[in-house]
Design a protein around this motif. Structure first.
Motif, PDB file in Angstrom:
ATOM      1  N   ASN A 269       0.833  -1.199   0.000  1.00  0.00           N
ATOM      2  CA  ASN A 269       0.000   0.000   0.000  1.00  0.00           C
ATOM      3  C   ASN A 269       0.874   1.259   0.000  1.00  0.00           C
ATOM      4  OD1 ASN A 269      -2.361   1.550   0.104  1.00  0.00           O
ATOM      5  ND2 ASN A 269      -2.253   1.698   2.326  1.00  0.00           N
ATOM      6  N   PRO A 270       1.522   1.556  -1.126  1.00  0.00           N
ATOM      7  CA  PRO A 270       2.346   2.769  -1.184  1.00  0.00           C
ATOM      8  C   PRO A 270       1.462   4.010  -1.066  1.00  0.00           C
ATOM      9  CG  PRO A 270       2.069   1.835  -3.376  1.00  0.00           C
ATOM     10  CD  PRO A 270       1.485   0.843  -2.417  1.00  0.00           C
ATOM     11  N   LEU A 271       1.979   5.013  -0.388  1.00  0.00           N
ATOM     12  CA  LEU A 271       1.248   6.250  -0.159  1.00  0.00           C
ATOM     13  C   LEU A 271       1.934   7.402  -0.887  1.00  0.00           C
ATOM     14  CD1 LEU A 271       0.626   5.871   3.677  1.00  0.00           C
ATOM     15  CD2 LEU A 271      -0.935   5.267   1.812  1.00  0.00           C
ATOM     16  N   SER A 272       1.169   8.450  -1.128  1.00  0.00           N
ATOM     17  CA  SER A 272       1.719   9.646  -1.760  1.00  0.00           C
ATOM     18  C   SER A 272       2.230  10.567  -0.664  1.00  0.00           C
ATOM     19  CB  SER A 272       0.647  10.330  -2.615  1.00  0.00           C
ATOM     20  OG  SER A 272       0.321   9.520  -3.729  1.00  0.00           O
ATOM     21  N   LEU A 273       3.523  10.493  -0.426  1.00  0.00           N
ATOM     22  CA  LEU A 273       4.146  11.214   0.682  1.00  0.00           C
ATOM     23  C   LEU A 273       4.763  12.540   0.256  1.00  0.00           C
ATOM     24  CD1 LEU A 273       5.951   8.168   2.330  1.00  0.00           C
ATOM     25  CD2 LEU A 273       3.685   9.091   2.847  1.00  0.00           C
ATOM     26  N   GLY A 274       4.830  12.777  -1.051  1.00  0.00           N
ATOM     27  CA  GLY A 274       5.452  13.992  -1.559  1.00  0.00           C
ATOM     28  C   GLY A 274       6.726  13.681  -2.321  1.00  0.00           C
ATOM     29  N   VAL A 275       7.070  14.566  -3.239  1.00  0.00           N
ATOM     30  CA  VAL A 275       8.267  14.421  -4.063  1.00  0.00           C
ATOM     31  C   VAL A 275       8.991  15.764  -4.080  1.00  0.00           C
ATOM     32  CG1 VAL A 275       7.294  12.586  -5.509  1.00  0.00           C
ATOM     33  CG2 VAL A 275       6.918  14.981  -6.137  1.00  0.00           C
ATOM     34  N   ASP A 276      10.093  15.846  -4.792  1.00  0.00           N
ATOM     35  CA  ASP A 276      10.810  17.110  -4.949  1.00  0.00           C
ATOM     36  C   ASP A 276       9.935  18.060  -5.758  1.00  0.00           C
ATOM     37  OD1 ASP A 276      12.619  19.144  -5.219  1.00  0.00           O
ATOM     38  OD2 ASP A 276      14.240  17.913  -6.025  1.00  0.00           O
ATOM     39  N   TYR A 277       9.549  19.198  -5.158  1.00  0.00           N
ATOM     40  CA  TYR A 277       8.517  20.038  -5.768  1.00  0.00           C
ATOM     41  C   TYR A 277       8.948  20.675  -7.082  1.00  0.00           C
ATOM     42  CZ  TYR A 277       4.953  23.561  -6.558  1.00  0.00           C
ATOM     43  OH  TYR A 277       3.968  24.319  -7.137  1.00  0.00           O
ATOM     44  N   GLU A 278      10.139  21.241  -7.146  1.00  0.00           N
ATOM     45  CA  GLU A 278      10.530  21.996  -8.334  1.00  0.00           C
ATOM     46  C   GLU A 278      10.547  21.151  -9.602  1.00  0.00           C
ATOM     47  OE1 GLU A 278      10.930  25.262  -9.037  1.00  0.00           O
ATOM     48  OE2 GLU A 278      10.000  25.492  -7.071  1.00  0.00           O
TER      49      GLU A 278
ATOM     50  N   ASP B  21     -10.606  10.469  -2.765  1.00  0.00           N
ATOM     51  CA  ASP B  21     -11.430   9.420  -2.167  1.00  0.00           C
ATOM     52  C   ASP B  21     -10.904   8.042  -2.539  1.00  0.00           C
ATOM     53  OD1 ASP B  21     -13.899   8.704  -0.685  1.00  0.00           O
ATOM     54  OD2 ASP B  21     -14.439   7.784  -2.591  1.00  0.00           O
ATOM     55  N   ARG B  22     -10.469   7.889  -3.789  1.00  0.00           N
ATOM     56  CA  ARG B  22      -9.924   6.598  -4.209  1.00  0.00           C
ATOM     57  C   ARG B  22      -8.580   6.329  -3.516  1.00  0.00           C
ATOM     58  NH1 ARG B  22     -13.179   3.502  -4.546  1.00  0.00           N
ATOM     59  NH2 ARG B  22     -14.076   5.078  -3.175  1.00  0.00           N
ATOM     60  N   LEU B  23      -7.800   7.370  -3.220  1.00  0.00           N
ATOM     61  CA  LEU B  23      -6.563   7.182  -2.459  1.00  0.00           C
ATOM     62  C   LEU B  23      -6.860   6.669  -1.059  1.00  0.00           C
ATOM     63  CD1 LEU B  23      -5.091   8.898  -4.737  1.00  0.00           C
ATOM     64  CD2 LEU B  23      -3.702   9.793  -2.870  1.00  0.00           C
ATOM     65  N   ASN B  24      -8.010   7.036  -0.524  1.00  0.00           N
ATOM     66  CA  ASN B  24      -8.404   6.618   0.819  1.00  0.00           C
ATOM     67  C   ASN B  24      -9.139   5.280   0.826  1.00  0.00           C
ATOM     68  OD1 ASN B  24      -8.199   8.857   3.229  1.00  0.00           O
ATOM     69  ND2 ASN B  24      -8.138   9.796   1.199  1.00  0.00           N
ATOM     70  N   ALA B  25      -9.438   4.742  -0.349  1.00  0.00           N
ATOM     71  CA  ALA B  25     -10.145   3.466  -0.428  1.00  0.00           C
ATOM     72  C   ALA B  25      -9.223   2.325  -0.026  1.00  0.00           C
ATOM     73  CB  ALA B  25     -10.662   3.245  -1.855  1.00  0.00           C
ATOM     74  N   PRO B  26      -9.783   1.208   0.442  1.00  0.00           N
ATOM     75  CA  PRO B  26      -8.947   0.057   0.797  1.00  0.00           C
ATOM     76  C   PRO B  26      -8.150  -0.429  -0.413  1.00  0.00           C
ATOM     77  CG  PRO B  26     -11.184  -0.224   1.624  1.00  0.00           C
ATOM     78  CD  PRO B  26     -11.213   0.963   0.710  1.00  0.00           C
ATOM     79  N   PRO B  27      -6.900  -0.830  -0.225  1.00  0.00           N
ATOM     80  CA  PRO B  27      -6.110  -1.361  -1.345  1.00  0.00           C
ATOM     81  C   PRO B  27      -6.807  -2.557  -1.974  1.00  0.00           C
ATOM     82  CG  PRO B  27      -4.726  -0.985   0.594  1.00  0.00           C
ATOM     83  CD  PRO B  27      -6.153  -0.825   1.048  1.00  0.00           C
ATOM     84  N   GLY B  28      -6.711  -2.650  -3.298  1.00  0.00           N
ATOM     85  CA  GLY B  28      -7.325  -3.761  -3.994  1.00  0.00           C
ATOM     86  C   GLY B  28      -7.477  -3.473  -5.467  1.00  0.00           C
ATOM     87  N   PRO B  29      -8.015  -4.423  -6.222  1.00  0.00           N
ATOM     88  CA  PRO B  29      -8.139  -4.267  -7.680  1.00  0.00           C
ATOM     89  C   PRO B  29      -8.985  -3.054  -8.086  1.00  0.00           C
ATOM     90  CG  PRO B  29      -8.463  -6.553  -7.043  1.00  0.00           C
ATOM     91  CD  PRO B  29      -8.421  -5.762  -5.770  1.00  0.00           C
TER      92      PRO B  29
ATOM     93  N   ARG C 183      -9.371  -0.138  -6.497  1.00  0.00           N
ATOM     94  CA  ARG C 183      -8.584   1.082  -6.358  1.00  0.00           C
ATOM     95  C   ARG C 183      -7.494   1.143  -7.427  1.00  0.00           C
ATOM     96  NH1 ARG C 183      -4.833   2.730  -1.211  1.00  0.00           N
ATOM     97  NH2 ARG C 183      -3.465   1.239  -2.259  1.00  0.00           N
ATOM     98  N   ASP C 184      -6.856   0.011  -7.688  1.00  0.00           N
ATOM     99  CA  ASP C 184      -5.808  -0.025  -8.708  1.00  0.00           C
ATOM    100  C   ASP C 184      -6.349   0.386 -10.074  1.00  0.00           C
ATOM    101  OD1 ASP C 184      -4.231  -0.944  -6.675  1.00  0.00           O
ATOM    102  OD2 ASP C 184      -3.938  -2.968  -7.492  1.00  0.00           O
ATOM    103  N   LEU C 185      -7.581  -0.033 -10.385  1.00  0.00           N
ATOM    104  CA  LEU C 185      -8.173   0.308 -11.677  1.00  0.00           C
ATOM    105  C   LEU C 185      -8.366   1.813 -11.811  1.00  0.00           C
ATOM    106  CD1 LEU C 185      -9.459  -0.419 -14.369  1.00  0.00           C
ATOM    107  CD2 LEU C 185     -11.613  -0.874 -13.149  1.00  0.00           C
ATOM    108  N   TRP C 186      -8.818   2.449 -10.727  1.00  0.00           N
ATOM    109  CA  TRP C 186      -8.987   3.904 -10.780  1.00  0.00           C
ATOM    110  C   TRP C 186      -7.646   4.603 -10.900  1.00  0.00           C
ATOM    111  CZ3 TRP C 186     -12.904   6.565 -12.263  1.00  0.00           C
ATOM    112  CH2 TRP C 186     -14.205   6.063 -12.090  1.00  0.00           C
ATOM    113  N   PHE C 187      -6.639   4.122 -10.200  1.00  0.00           N
ATOM    114  CA  PHE C 187      -5.301   4.697 -10.348  1.00  0.00           C
ATOM    115  C   PHE C 187      -4.859   4.620 -11.810  1.00  0.00           C
ATOM    116  CE2 PHE C 187      -3.685   3.914  -5.713  1.00  0.00           C
ATOM    117  CZ  PHE C 187      -4.557   4.899  -5.266  1.00  0.00           C
ATOM    118  N   LYS C 188      -5.097   3.467 -12.433  1.00  0.00           N
ATOM    119  CA  LYS C 188      -4.729   3.280 -13.840  1.00  0.00           C
ATOM    120  C   LYS C 188      -5.470   4.281 -14.728  1.00  0.00           C
ATOM    121  CE  LYS C 188      -4.511  -0.383 -17.381  1.00  0.00           C
ATOM    122  NZ  LYS C 188      -5.449   0.174 -18.389  1.00  0.00           N
TER     123      LYS C 188
END
Length: 411
Positions: free
Chosen positions: A8-17, A102-110, A112-117
């Motif tokens: 369950n990788p999370l979006s923690l932030g990246v190098d902004y610039e 909302d999809r980021l907050n959904a339980p991990p699974g197929p 949620r993965d489909l929406w990410f795709k």
């Protein structure tokens, strides 16, 4: 995902610039056509298509899924930059980023993965929640009805911001069989949906905030989502998009007033310098506008930090911590709303004190900054937010996380 990757990788932030540099050339192209779109009331279909193709809609999707991995403060900082180019565009994408959250907050699974795709491939989601007319507060006329393996959606929504540009629409509806409140994620391009660009507000004129009508529109069963599972900091999130839009409007107003003062030739005999750009009083006005915009942007970005903590707390397994984080997200977004609203309305009005009558002409469209700011500020009445913040500070009473609008009881 493979078995060797994080579950369950999370979006923690990246190098902004580096992230922002991907989109800044597009923001410049959007800004170049903003005044013309304002004059002709042309919807920004092309600018939104540029953003889709560049992956802007997948900013919050974790990097492991091909998204941008941006934290919420980074998302809203980017929306400020986009709003400085054209304030209509981030508001048009407000529903998309809320559904994606909302999809980021959904339980991990197929599912949620489909929406990410879909987000990574460029799909954009609009929203259609509000009903107007003879609708009592709390009443939902729009219904979804089981039809074999699928569902049918019927109803009418106004303020369906961004839906006219979207591939999907996030529709707030009620099940006809149980009466339960749900989100119906419905594909836009089908015969059962009619969209109208009939928003006639004096500001934010090209956000695509008109009417959506649903007549037996088809919804896949997996896209009927129990509203009770909706991410808890949603009200704060929606407000943060508006705060970012306001801060971006302020940036645009500062940019334009500085430019107009810099190139202005006409002076007043009772002024303070042979060039307007050297007039100390005019410089003071522009400096004050810069300070107002600085404070507004700082407040908007700071207010996003608790929402990121609420997102992380969702997966931490501590319900007490999660609730505290959601309270903080709501209170801080409301607190920022109270002050940012005032700062940007003032900045977009004060800019005319540094200019002259010729700068009021319609060709320059400088009035759009105030009109847009006033329109954005009319969402989620600020007087109620100030009261909620005061009640929290005095009595410790938690803010409402979901609220409704409609007609009150008949007298």
């Amino acid at each position: 995902m493979t078995e060797h990757q994080v579950i369950n990788p999370l979006s923690l932030g990246v190098d902004y610039e580096p992230l922002a540099e991907r989109f800044r050339p597009i923001f410049q192209r959007i800004a170049a056509g903003a005044v013309e779109r304002e004059h002709s009331r042309t919807l920004p279909h092309e600018p939104i298509q540029w953003l889709k193709e560049a992956g802007f809609g997948a900013l919050r999707v974790p990097v492991e899924y091909g998204g941008g991995g941006a934290s919420l403060p980074q998302l809203f900082q980017l929306l400020i930059e986009l709003a400085a180019a054209d304030a209509n565009v981030p508001q048009a994408l407000r529903g998309h980023f809320a559904f994606a959250e909302d999809r980021l907050n959904a339980p991990p699974g197929p599912g949620r993965d489909l929406w990410f795709k879909r987000f990574v491939e460029g799909d954009i989601v609009g929203c259609a929640w509000t009903e107007i007319g003879a609708v009592e507060i709390g009443q939902v006329i729009t219904k979804v009805t089981p039809d074999g393996e699928k569902w049918r959606l019927n109803g009418e929504k106004f303020y369906s911001t961004g839906s006219i540009f979207s591939d999907w629409i996030d529709v707030y509806a009620q099940r006809s069989d149980t009466g339960g409140d749900v989100i119906a994620a419905v594909r836009t391009r089908q015969p059962g949906i009619q969209q109208s660009d009939d928003w006639d507000g004096f500001g934010q004129r090209t956000t695509g905030s008109g009417t959506s009508r649903f007549n037996d529109a088809e919804v896949e069963a997996e896209n009927i989502i129990d509203f009770g599972t909706r991410f808890k900091y949603q009200t704060a999130f929606y407000q943060l998009v508006l705060l970012a839009t306001l801060a971006g409007i302020g940036r645009a107003a500062l940019r334009d007033v500085a430019h107009e003062v810099r190139v202005r030739k006409r002076i007043y005999s009772h002024g303070n310098a042979p060039q307007v750009s050297a007039d100390a009083q005019v410089q003071q006005v522009v400096g004050e506008i810069a300070a107002l915009v600085y404070a507004a942007e700082a407040a908007a970005v700071r207010a996003a930090a608790p929402a990121q903590q609420a997102y992380l707390a969702r997966f931490a397994g501590d319900e007490v911590q999660e609730r505290a984080a959601n309270v903080a997200a709501e209170i801080e977004s409301a607190t920022a709303q109270v002050v940012v609203t005032e700062l940007i309305q003032r900045a977009t009005s004060e800019l005319f004190n540094a200019l002259g009558a010729s700068d009021i002409r319609q060709g320059k469209a400088l009035d759009r900054h105030w009109r847009n700011a006033r329109t954005v500020s009319s969402h989620n009445p600020v007087i109620y937010k100030a009261r909620i913040v005061g009640d929290w500070q005095i009595n410790g009473n938690e803010p409402p996380f979901v609220w409704q609008i409609g007609n009150g009881p008949q007298r």
